[in-house]
Design an enzyme around this catalytic site. Structure first.
Site, PDB file in Angstrom:
ATOM      1  N   MET A   1       0.332 -16.552  -9.557  1.00 23.44           N
ATOM      2  CA  MET A   1       0.579 -17.475  -8.434  1.00 23.44           C
ATOM      3  C   MET A   1       0.557 -19.101  -8.890  1.00 23.44           C
ATOM      4  O   MET A   1       0.387 -19.819  -8.320  1.00 23.44           O
ATOM      5  CB  MET A   1      -0.469 -17.332  -7.103  1.00 23.44           C
ATOM      6  N   GLY A   2       0.676 -18.884 -10.079  1.00 20.48           N
ATOM      7  CA  GLY A   2       0.674 -20.272 -10.908  1.00 20.48           C
ATOM      8  C   GLY A   2      -0.856 -20.941 -11.081  1.00 20.48           C
ATOM      9  O   GLY A   2      -1.630 -19.959 -10.787  1.00 20.48           O
TER      10      GLY A   2
ATOM     11  N   HIS B   1      -4.924 -15.799 -16.869  1.00 22.03           N
ATOM     12  CA  HIS B   1      -3.460 -15.572 -16.890  1.00 22.03           C
ATOM     13  C   HIS B   1      -2.795 -15.422 -18.322  1.00 22.03           C
ATOM     14  O   HIS B   1      -2.005 -14.606 -18.789  1.00 22.03           O
ATOM     15  CB  HIS B   1      -2.757 -16.718 -16.079  1.00 22.03           C
TER      16      HIS B   1
ATOM     17  N   GLN C   1      -7.010  -4.937  -6.327  1.00 20.38           N
ATOM     18  CA  GLN C   1      -5.446  -5.369  -6.313  1.00 20.38           C
ATOM     19  C   GLN C   1      -4.877  -4.263  -7.471  1.00 20.38           C
ATOM     20  O   GLN C   1      -3.863  -3.833  -7.065  1.00 20.38           O
ATOM     21  CB  GLN C   1      -5.422  -6.607  -6.626  1.00 20.38           C
TER      22      GLN C   1
ATOM     23  N   SER D   1     -10.721 -18.437 -12.235  1.00 19.60           N
ATOM     24  CA  SER D   1     -10.025 -18.220 -11.347  1.00 19.60           C
ATOM     25  C   SER D   1      -9.330 -19.779 -10.849  1.00 19.60           C
ATOM     26  O   SER D   1      -9.988 -20.777 -11.063  1.00 19.60           O
ATOM     27  CB  SER D   1     -10.787 -17.808  -9.921  1.00 19.60           C
TER      28      SER D   1
HETATM   29  P1  AMP Z   1      -3.138 -14.858  -9.326  1.00 17.10           P
HETATM   30  O1  AMP Z   1      -2.375 -15.809 -10.081  1.00 17.10           O
HETATM   31  O2  AMP Z   1      -4.500 -15.284  -9.091  1.00 17.10           O
HETATM   32  O3  AMP Z   1      -2.299 -13.929  -8.458  1.00 17.10           O
HETATM   33  O4  AMP Z   1      -3.402 -13.814 -10.797  1.00 17.10           O
HETATM   34  C1  AMP Z   1      -2.309 -13.122 -11.468  1.00 17.10           C
HETATM   35  C2  AMP Z   1      -2.865 -12.239 -12.397  1.00 17.10           C
HETATM   36  O5  AMP Z   1      -3.673 -12.945 -13.370  1.00 17.10           O
HETATM   37  C3  AMP Z   1      -3.493 -10.955 -11.774  1.00 17.10           C
HETATM   38  O6  AMP Z   1      -3.145 -10.011 -12.209  1.00 17.10           O
HETATM   39  C4  AMP Z   1      -5.042 -11.578 -11.851  1.00 17.10           C
HETATM   40  O7  AMP Z   1      -5.639 -10.318 -11.834  1.00 17.10           O
HETATM   41  C5  AMP Z   1      -5.010 -11.783 -13.346  1.00 17.10           C
HETATM   42  N1  AMP Z   1      -6.389 -12.717 -13.600  1.00 17.10           N
HETATM   43  C6  AMP Z   1      -6.706 -13.876 -12.630  1.00 17.10           C
HETATM   44  N2  AMP Z   1      -7.917 -14.304 -13.043  1.00 17.10           N
HETATM   45  C7  AMP Z   1      -8.040 -13.706 -14.217  1.00 17.10           C
HETATM   46  C8  AMP Z   1      -9.150 -13.519 -15.383  1.00 17.10           C
HETATM   47  N3  AMP Z   1     -10.214 -14.382 -15.192  1.00 17.10           N
HETATM   48  N4  AMP Z   1      -9.015 -12.700 -16.376  1.00 17.10           N
HETATM   49  C9  AMP Z   1      -7.939 -11.898 -16.521  1.00 17.10           C
HETATM   50  N5  AMP Z   1      -6.991 -11.937 -15.539  1.00 17.10           N
HETATM   51  C10 AMP Z   1      -6.814 -12.483 -14.505  1.00 17.10           C
END
Ligand code: AMP
Length: 294
Positions: free
Chosen positions: A42-43, A49, A165, A197
């Protein structure tokens, strides 16, 4: 500190918005028949990421990343509108990682006019995060199924940070016979242990200091497990005790569950998932660790 784009970018990634432009870009990426790994996001990218992007890079010669803040996975009153969207910075970070193609669809590219189709994974979607955020996983599954249909990657990379998820999407891909291999990358953390996050940016200085409670609680449970504690109740109590020292942290749930069914465990006999969610100021934060029976 948010990651800074590296100074020397490699070849600039192709960029697509519409489905047509995505398909054209994919056709040229695939011209030599190379495998494609896909990282949906989601950017508001951070090192978590980027760690998935690096894993993706090592897993396949071509890497596609999508940036799409999916309205369907936000309930009314959640943070859809204020979710950070630093697009130029995200593009620079992905260019520095050598990503081949960035897909930035608009809402109408993913949800065509008249759209009515939803994807729902029974049994796993209404507990933990799904119980606090009704409809959230229907939003997640519906968008990821569409992104996968559009990109048709060989590999899909997901983060353990969002363990539920990842589990639900693994189930969805298997159940829908999607020809994609799903892989998980480990959770990346700040120096004090806070899971990275995009929502950490909502925290004030004082809240940021207290947000460490989530990972500290998990660390306390992990130490107890290692010492042989097997009672889920006592593990949860240890996390709660840790959180008592952080008045800005409001518990949503502390769960010790079977990592495949997400059913609550009384006692940890084999593998387990220890997952927590809490409100810290304006942010709702989650974290977890998988416990693997030795
Ligand atoms: P999001 O942008 O929050 O939808 O996350 C995109 C992807 O990045 C998802 O597969 C998340 O699980 C992963 N992600 C988010 N935070 C972390 C983190 N701290 N470490 C590893 N992967 C992450």
């Amino acid at each position: 500190m948010p990651p800074r784009p590296r100074p020397r970018a490699r070849k600039r990634p192709a960029r697509a918005r519409s489905l047509d432009s995505l398909r054209r870009a994919l056709a040229s990426l695939r011209a030599r028949g190379e495998r494609v790994a896909f990282v949906p996001t989601m950017g508001a990218l951070h090192e978590g990421h980027l760690s998935l992007v690096r894993l993706a890079r090592r897993s396949a010669p071509r890497v596609v990343v999508s940036i799409f803040v999916n309205p369907l996975q936000f309930a009314p009153g959640e943070d859809f509108r204020r979710y950070p969207r630093p697009l130029a910075r995200d593009r620079a970070l992905l260019a520095a990682e050598g990503v081949d193609l960035i897909w930035e669809p608009r809402v109408e590219d993913v949800y065509p006019k008249g759209d009515r189709t939803r994807v729902y994974v029974e049994g796993l979607s209404d507990v933990l995060e799904g119980s606090s955020r009704p409809g959230h996983y229907t939003g997640v599954c519906t968008v990821v199924a569409r992104l996968l249909n559009a990109v048709q990657p060989d590999l899909l990379w997901l983060g353990q940070k969002d363990a539920q998820q990842a589990l639900i999407l693994e189930r969805m891909c298997a159940d829908l016979l999607l020809p994609v291999e799903v892989r998980r990358g480990p959770t990346l953390r700040e120096e004090d242990g806070l899971a990275m996050s995009s929502r950490n940016s909502y925290l004030s200085h004082a809240e940021r200091q207290q947000a460490v409670a989530l990972s500290q609680g998990l660390a306390a449970a992990w130490i107890l497990l290692r010492e042989g504690e097997r009672s889920a109740q006592r593990l949860a109590a240890a996390i709660r005790r840790e959180w008592d020292g952080y008045p800005l942290v409001r518990e949503d749930y502390i769960a010790i569950v079977d990592p495949a069914s997400l059913e609550p465990l009384q006692r940890v006999r084999g593998h387990a998932l220890v997952a927590v969610a809490a409100h810290v100021g304006p942010a709702r934060l989650i974290d977890n660790f998988p416990w693997r029976a030795r």
